[in-house]
Design an enzyme around this catalytic site. Structure first.
Site, PDB file in Angstrom:
ATOM      1  N   CYS A  42       0.817  -1.216   0.000  1.00  0.00           N
ATOM      2  CA  CYS A  42       0.000   0.000   0.000  1.00  0.00           C
ATOM      3  C   CYS A  42       0.845   1.257   0.000  1.00  0.00           C
ATOM      4  CB  CYS A  42      -0.915   0.033   1.222  1.00  0.00           C
ATOM      5  SG  CYS A  42      -1.910  -1.454   1.375  1.00  0.00           S
ATOM      6  N   TYR A 424     -14.460  14.990  22.351  1.00  0.00           N
ATOM      7  CA  TYR A 424     -14.665  16.351  21.852  1.00  0.00           C
ATOM      8  C   TYR A 424     -13.631  17.300  22.435  1.00  0.00           C
ATOM      9  CZ  TYR A 424     -16.227  21.176  21.858  1.00  0.00           C
ATOM     10  OH  TYR A 424     -16.252  22.539  21.739  1.00  0.00           O
TER      11      TYR A 424
END
Lengths: 446, 446
Positions: A42, A424
């Site tokens: 990859c 968050y």
């Protein structure tokens, strides 16, 4: 016990190493037809993008380390050509022309896949290449250097094609991409596919979807790809139209095949012969969302299924429930990620899909540097289950998708997923993560 | 029906908006003691870091929008001071000195939390500030400007303290941080905490953990924080030693309190009075790992619990299973993320924890720009369950943690988590995501 592995890349070498760690006395032979084992396939587009880096940077562990440090017999340049299941041996052909039989108690087929070259006139011309093995990468890199390549035509617009397109643009090579199908990225919602298309085109790449390819020819020292209504000239042509499992050896031995001619395996990676396992890009898998067989050849599954096959061969009893089809790729400044099923795939699998697409931000309200993130989320109207998620954005798509992937493994409902406690902080996203915003919207549709 | 909300930030305004959407005829009054509603409190450090940006950039929706567009009666500058549960009303004191009673059928307490100021001599001196409300942020920003602040002492080394430290360094203000406890970040594995400590110190911040604070005093026009064996002089002092729930109004009304004096609520956000709900930083929650009560005041839970309370008040029957304690913060170039329990927390909750810490990379083998990621993963020896994950790294920690968070919601074993299909592409991580590498290692320990 004699353990023979055919194929020495991700699945094969993972299996050989794991088996040796499990069981140090095991006699392990790996047959690898190329001269390379254990490399990051990859990574090739990124390596090709940088002329200063040797391609061998991508080798994770050279064959000699497996041989000397782990005591694994690694035969590079040796093709496992035929399996005799009665005699339990493999017919091997060496690059030097010699051939011999090697006996096994347990066999792992880890032959990978090969890139598809169009079965059309002219596609055997020099300069028409495909990228799968490290040898392919080496050839492409050398070809670009030796032939002062200024323009490349890429056949196909899948993720490898797009990664290669970025690599070539980094080398300041002109790129045109062409394929028969009219839809740019068929599994992506049109609006999100357009976001990717705009990104590619704004990097001066010419896209020609919807053109039937007829033949290739040489023309004034260059290559010409002739379509029904278009002809594209280039110094090099790259076929990126997909890959196909290297399963002929299994089919010839009478082993059961599955989807797309991949080798059919159970959750313990066993083929229809109890002494023969298959892992990696040549083998199929169960899909955790549908519970049915699928063929999604990707690197993590290859490594993991190699390990699991080795564990089972050593008597450890490891079951892999399957794949969620989680994938991500980068194309220029965009991250494109998916897990699970698109609405079309969901309908085909017998679900009653509903979906939403939403736009959110990669950072909090008023935080500088925030970028658009688009999310498509798919759920099942009957069961309320989450079926899939798709994301496109300049930042924050690649890792976010994993939260949805884990939810798919757990057969979560969209509602349950919508109440998960995700991270968050203003530099990293809005209070409601884009995935949660999508889930909150999708609840209303199902 | 009359719905009264005490407190107009994340939980309160989320609840008011949601209730109005659910039930347009509902008569909703929000009492907010400051003049600001609905702002991004977490964004304040980043706003303070930029003198050019007005603090009001952080307001997500001004009070007038709630009033005019949504028909919600928003009374800013009005303190909900006392609840009479028999009469079902709230005693309100206005900034103009007037007071009145407002009746409710259903009440939501969303009073948030307040920063703790050390209860020591001198901590009422001007220039000693704390950050929680937008008014606090406004004052701090103004104080820095008006007083040409060159040096700040921060009390505490929690995430707000660290975010503020970064903000002040961005303003080229000298920063020293001091706290009584000797351990830098107690919930983080020492090796990972050291990674954070080095990052902070390499940004010219002086850290003084393990110093008992005795008093504050004024000295030659500056402030001095006097510890048992140290004195630190500064132009401004910022208290970041933690926050405490604003639960006095609930306690005075005889409502049940929970951990850390937070208001005890069930999974439907109901307090011990069936007409009174509580949501946001003032209320407790269930922890999805322990199944027990916890108090982890964070923004997503505040918004989500506000919504859920509103839904339940409107008869929708929404249950929130709880929080996983997922949190992330950025400090200079590091992302620090956590979900679930540390080994210590796990042992305290009755688990038999095992853990590993591993070092991995943020990008694939040989991919340029790769950074170290450290992961600690915690599991239970008895059940095999995943209990927690902690990550520190320059990139790729903030969103990765969510995969583990979703696993915690599903009570996954470490082994099951280790077989999840996470995304991979060279620019975004190794084939085995750092979380999977940690899980693979942890399996051996449990």
């Amino acid at each position: 016990m004699k353990f023979v592995v055919i194929g020495g890349d991700a699945a094969g070498m993972s299996a050989a190493s794991r088996a040796k760690r499990n069981w140090p006395d095991l006699e392990i032979t790996v047959l690898e037809k190329t001269m390379d084992v254990s490399y990051s396939a990859c990574g090739m587009p990124y390596n090709i993008a940088d002329p200063e880096r040797p391609i061998d940077d991508l080798v994770v562990r050279p064959a000699d380390v497996f041989r000397k440090k782990q005591g694994i017999k690694v035969l590079t340049g040796h093709l496992g050509e035929k399996i005799d299941r009665q005699k339990q041996n493999v017919h091997v052909i060496s690059r030097d022309g010699s051939s011999f039989e090697i006996a096994y108690d347990k066999l792992l087929i880890a032959t990978g896949a090969h890139p598809i070259l169009p079965d059309l006139p002219g596609f055997d011309l020099p300069g028409i290449m495909a990228l799968k093995s490290l040898e392919d990468g080496r050839k492409i890199k050398q070809y670009i250097k030796d032939n002062d390549v200024k323009k490349v035509v890429i056949l196909g617009m899948g993720y490898i094609a797009l990664e290669m397109c970025e690599a070539l643009r980094a080398l300041n090579i002109e790129v045109a991409m062409v394929k028969p199908r009219a839809t740019f990225i068929p599994w992506l919602h049109p609006e999100m596919a357009d976001m990717v298309k705009n990104e590619v085109e704004s990097n001066s790449v010419k896209l020609y979807p919807g053109h039937k390819i007829l033949h290739a020819e040489q023309s004034k020292g260059r290559l010409k790809i002739v379509c029904d209504d278009l002809a594209l000239t280039a110094d090099m042509v790259l076929a990126g139209v997909g890959i196909s499992p290297n399963s002929k050896i299994a089919a010839d031995a009478g082993l059961e095949l599955g989807l797309s001619q991949s080798i059919s395996v159970d959750k313990m990676l066993k083929t229809s012969d109890e002494n023969v396992y298959a892992a990696g890009d040549c083998a199929d898998a169960y899909h955790v969302v549908t519970g049915k067989k699928t063929w999604i050849p990707l690197a993590l599954r290859a490594n993991r299924s190699g390990w699991a096959a080795a564990d089972n061969i050593c008597g450890k009893q490891v079951r892999l429930e399957g794949v969620a089809g989680t994938a991500v790729f980068k194309v220029f400044n965009l991250e494109v990620a998916r897990t699970g099923l698109s609405p079309k795939e969901a309908a085909e699998a017998g679900f009653d899909p509903a979906f939403v697409t939403i736009k959110s931000r990669s950072r909090a309200h008023a935080h500088p540097g925030s970028k658009t993130i688009q999310v498509q989320m798919v759920g099942d109207k009957k069961s309320g289950r989450l079926l899939g998620a798709f994301m496109v954005g300049e930042e924050g798509a690649a890792h976010r998708i994993n939260a949805a992937a884990v939810a798919l493994h757990n057969h979560m409902t969209v509602e349950a997923f919508s109440t998960t406690d995700l991270s968050y902080a203003p530099p990293f996203g809005p209070v409601w993560d884009p995935l949660l915003t999508a889930a909150n919207q999708l609840i209303k549709e199902i």
